[in-house]
Design a protein around this motif. Structure first.
Motif, short mmCIF file in Angstrom:
data_model
loop_
_atom_site.label_atom_id
_atom_site.label_comp_id
_atom_site.label_asym_id
_atom_site.label_seq_id
_atom_site.Cartn_x
_atom_site.Cartn_y
_atom_site.Cartn_z
N THR A 1 0.83 -1.20 0.00
CA THR A 1 0.00 0.00 0.00
C THR A 1 0.87 1.25 0.00
N LEU A 2 1.92 1.24 0.82
CA LEU A 2 2.80 2.40 0.91
C LEU A 2 3.65 2.56 -0.35
N ASP A 3 4.07 1.43 -0.95
CA ASP A 3 4.83 1.49 -2.20
C ASP A 3 3.98 2.11 -3.31
N ASP A 4 2.72 1.68 -3.40
CA ASP A 4 1.80 2.23 -4.42
C ASP A 4 1.58 3.72 -4.20
N ALA A 5 1.46 4.10 -2.92
CA ALA A 5 1.25 5.51 -2.59
C ALA A 5 2.46 6.35 -3.00
N ALA A 6 3.66 5.80 -2.82
CA ALA A 6 4.88 6.52 -3.20
C ALA A 6 4.92 6.77 -4.70
N GLU A 7 4.52 5.77 -5.49
CA GLU A 7 4.52 5.93 -6.95
C GLU A 7 3.43 6.90 -7.40
N SER A 8 2.32 6.92 -6.67
CA SER A 8 1.18 7.77 -7.08
C SER A 8 1.50 9.26 -6.98
N GLU A 9 2.63 9.61 -6.35
CA GLU A 9 3.02 11.01 -6.26
C GLU A 9 3.52 11.56 -7.59
N TYR A 10 3.78 10.66 -8.56
CA TYR A 10 4.32 11.08 -9.85
C TYR A 10 3.33 10.77 -10.98
N PRO A 11 3.30 11.61 -12.02
CA PRO A 11 2.44 11.33 -13.18
C PRO A 11 2.87 10.02 -13.85
N GLN A 12 1.91 9.33 -14.45
CA GLN A 12 2.21 8.06 -15.10
C GLN A 12 3.25 8.21 -16.20
N GLU A 13 3.23 9.35 -16.89
CA GLU A 13 4.20 9.58 -17.97
C GLU A 13 5.63 9.52 -17.44
N ILE A 14 5.84 10.12 -16.26
CA ILE A 14 7.18 10.12 -15.66
C ILE A 14 7.57 8.71 -15.22
N LEU A 15 6.62 7.98 -14.64
CA LEU A 15 6.90 6.61 -14.22
C LEU A 15 7.23 5.73 -15.43
N ASP A 16 6.55 5.97 -16.55
CA ASP A 16 6.82 5.20 -17.77
C ASP A 16 8.24 5.47 -18.28
N ILE A 17 8.67 6.74 -18.23
CA ILE A 17 10.04 7.08 -18.66
C ILE A 17 11.05 6.41 -17.73
N ALA A 18 10.76 6.44 -16.43
CA ALA A 18 11.66 5.83 -15.46
C ALA A 18 11.81 4.33 -15.74
N GLU A 19 10.69 3.66 -16.00
CA GLU A 19 10.74 2.23 -16.30
C GLU A 19 11.49 1.96 -17.60
N GLN A 20 11.31 2.84 -18.58
CA GLN A 20 12.02 2.69 -19.85
C GLN A 20 13.53 2.83 -19.64
N ALA A 21 13.90 3.78 -18.77
CA ALA A 21 15.33 3.97 -18.47
C ALA A 21 15.90 2.75 -17.77
#
Length: 416
Positions: free
Chosen positions: A59-79
């Protein structure tokens, strides 16, 4: 309720189970409400996780990721895709490293400290000419060391320090007399002792005081590491970027020392120096066989393979063997030599080399500039298991590391 890592626990959260230190000492009872002072005390006793009412790690891990837009998370995963392509994601500690790295990249992108282009960049390396094949029967790690006349002897200061250490009549005062005669070494050691590496409450302004606080053997070990790195200061820029090389080495040393604080029966100073020197064999190969060294580095990057595997194919040995052979020639302590020799072993040979193996992974993941070409090596499940540590130690270690790495890097590049 669930197990929550210490850096995710906030004041006001309620303890589900009794909080007990790794040594069995009781700290807080179930039902207690966490306050800021409780978190500070828990960290100081080496506690990295606790059972909390009403929340769990996912739950806390998901909350930490939710602080960022999905576009940024997608770039991070691509990197991360290329960087973590050799990783075994079934190993729990690698899952935690991947999670923290994703959040780190996302934060860098969100704050403008990292651009999308830089996050997805790759090291552009021109293909070098294929060097002539080497007769593996005629070369060895020892042959390389003997060939390098400039590395045949270690700075005199090391032998003087060793003489004091081995003399039953010597005292801390004798050690201080020896070290203080080398003003450059003294300045570097004092800067390390006064850095976040130790975080002493007051400034230490003399080698004598430093020896009193951290110990004669401990300061001597640091002196050995600093002196050894100085022996390679003359490596030409066209052979390697010494600043990046040294930052990786310092990061490995810092991560090794921080890991060591969670374990019994290890020397944290020796772990730092082992990490600092873990790749000196690469510098010897750079000097002795520059064309073959450049080609092995190119093959490692272009084929997405560990450098040590490529080196074994080209030379018949890898840089850990060369580094340990040099340290043997310099008559370094056996444990230091073995820590360097076995830091690429894929089984838990001994505790300290296994710590260097893990620290090497952490230094590539978190200690260097983000790039798709920083291929993160996987930590072997059995090696991690041999530590008897929870993955919850990784986040506090990463949080402490950056300032220590930056300050020790200044020791080598700012202190003359």
């Amino acid at each position: 309720m669930g197990l929550v890592y210490i850096d995710d626990i906030k004041p006001g959260m309620v303890l589900e189970k009794n909080l007990v230190c790794p040594n069995g000492r009781f700290l807080l009872s179930a039902g207690a409400v966490f306050e800021v002072k409780h978190l500070k005390i828990a960290r100081s006793w080496g506690i990295t996780e606790a059972y909390i009412e009403g929340v769990d790690k996912k739950t806390l891990d998901d909350a930490a990721e939710s602080e960022y837009p999905q576009e940024i998370l997608d770039i991070a995963e691509q990197a991360q895709r290329n960087r973590f392509s050799n990783v075994d994601h079934h190993v729990p500690v690698m899952q935690e490293i991947y999670r923290l790295d994703k959040l780190h990249i996302a934060k860098q992108l969100a704050t403008g400290k990292l651009t999308k282009e830089d996050a997805l960049s790759e090291i552009k390396m021109d293909r070098p000419e294929t060097p002539e094949g080497l007769n593996k029967n005629n070369i060895s790690a020892k042959w390389l060391i003997d060939k390098e006349v400039g590395l045949a002897s270690f700075p005199d200061i090391y032998y003087k320090i060793n003489e004091v250490l081995n003399s039953p009549k010597s005292s801390a005062s004798h050690m201080a007399d020896v070290v203080e005669k080398d003003t450059s070494l003294s300045a570097k050691l004092l800067k390390i002792v006064n850095s976040a590496f130790y975080s002493f409450p007051s400034r230490i302004d003399s080698i004598r005081r430093a020896i009193t606080i951290i110990g004669t053997k401990e300061l001597a070990t640091l002196a050995v590491g600093v002196s050894a790195i100085e022996a390679f200061k003359g490596i030409p820029a066209e052979l390697t970027n010494m600043k990046l090389f040294l930052r990786h080495s310092i990061a490995c040393g810092v991560f090794a020392r921080l890991l060591g604080t969670y374990l019994d029966g290890v020397s944290t100073e020796r772990l730092f120096v082992s990490g600092l020197l873990h790749d000196v064999g690469r510098l010897v190969i750079f000097r002795s066989l520059p064309d073959h060294s450049a080609y092995s580095l190119y093959a490692s990057i272009s084929e997405n393979r560990p450098l040590c595997d490529v080196e074994r194919e080209i030379f018949g040995f890898e840089h850990a063997e060369v580094g340990s052979a040099l340290m043997e020639k310099w008559k370094f302590p056996t444990k230091l030599v073995r820590n360097v020799r076995f830091h690429h072993a894929d089984v838990a040979v001994e505790l300290e080399p296994s710590i260097i193996n893990i620290a090497d992974c952490l230094s590539i993941a978190f200690g260097s500039p983000i790039s798709k070409s920083n291929i993160v090596p996987s930590i072997n499940f059995k090696i991690w298991e041999s530590m008897k540590l929870s993955p919850s130690v990784i986040q506090p270690i990463v949080n402490q590391s950056k300032r220590q790495i930056d300050e020790i890097e200044d020791v080598f590049f700012l202190v003359k």
